[in-house]
Design an enzyme around this catalytic site. Structure first.
Site: not given
Length: 298
Positions: A135-137, A139, A236
């Site tokens: 997961l992105d930072m 998210t 996104r």
């Protein structure tokens, strides 16, 4: 069945025509790469005795595979972990915002890996931390960690066979008219030296299914998204390309006065346990900042 760092299989009468190597491939889904590694670092046994992979086993015998011993070397840090599930093979977290998964040049410490390292050592365990999904930072949501290479490879195979379900919730800008739909647009880097991705004809196949959960006037739409592919920044990029960037996504949209990050949450993950075959489902409730965001936009 499994015990720590060991996977076992009981041979049936029908299995006796096959070599141990074939059984490991057919019955336990071992990859060629992992089998090659076992020859060098692990071990394969039949009824407790070491065997060559070309040998055959009798009905009723138990094949046991000692997985290679590995351990991560991240600096342990006291970072809170919201644990949804843990056993000898898997660790499932509900990730908070503000943390990347593992150290990078831009984030050499204070990562999820550093927190997991401390948790592992506190429990007296030793394994290599493998982020099976990432997961992105900023998210939040369900984050899956494998404790051995077998689990990681098995999950990847399940995903390739469309046996893994990953769902997200996002608050998008604007009014999405269709109740549901599919975004099937290829994605790749916008430029080789940039972080941003974009939709481009020569990109990698990327498919996102969406369903509208709630609309807030003309300004916002709450959507549930299911990934058929797992490209970096896929949701996104796809929503931004539709003209409905995620609220607070400064990379693909604009900052928000209501939330300090993109309003994207990995709410659901289901798959079969790589070792036991048990059907597993995990739900991560909306984090507080997204709950407050929805209250504000109402």
């Amino acid at each position: 069945m499994t015990k720590k760092d060991t996977i076992t299989y009981k041979v049936t009468e029908a299995d006796t025509i096959h070599s141990v190597k074939v059984l490991l491939r057919k019955r336990l889904d071992f990859s060629t790469r992992l089998l090659r590694k076992l020859k060098l670092e692990g071990g394969v046994f039949v009824d407790g005795k070491p065997v060559f992979l070309y040998e055959k086993a009798k009905a009723g015998s138990v094949i046991s595979v000692a997985l290679p011993q590995e351990i991560s070397g991240f600096e342990p840090e006291d970072i809170p972990l919201n644990i949804l599930y843990e056993d000898e093979d898997l660790l499932v977290l509900s990730k908070q915002p503000g943390f990347v998964c593992h150290p990078t040049k831009g984030h050499p410490c204070h990562t999820m890996a550093n927190g997991i390292m401390k948790h592992m050592l506190d429990k007296g365990e030793n394994y290599k931390i493998r982020f099976i999904n990432r997961l992105d930072m900023d998210t939040t949501g369900v984050l899956l960690i494998g404790k051995n290479g077998y689990c990681q490879e098995n999950f990847t195979r399940q995903a390739a066979q469309n046996k893994v379900v990953k769902r997200y919730m996002a608050l998008a800008e604007g009014f999405i008219e269709e109740e549901s739909g599919t975004i099937d647009l290829p994605i790749d880097l916008e430029a080789p030296d940039q972080v941003r991705r974009t939709v481009r004809e020569d990109g990698y196949p990327s498919i996102t299914h969406y369903r509208v959960l709630e609309r807030f006037g003309e300004a916002y739409t709450l959507v549930e998204l299911e990934l058929e592919t797992g490209r970096t920044h896929q949701i996104r990029v796809h929503l931004s390309h539709m003209g409905h960037p995620i609220v607070g996504d400064v990379l693909y949209g604009t900052p928000s006065e209501y939330i300090e990050r993109q309003a994207l949450h990995a709410c659901y993950l289901s798959f079969r346990h790589p070792v036991t075959g048990e059907a597993l489902e995990f739900n991560a409730p909306l984090p507080e900042d997204m709950v407050q965001l929805l209250e504000k936009v109402k």
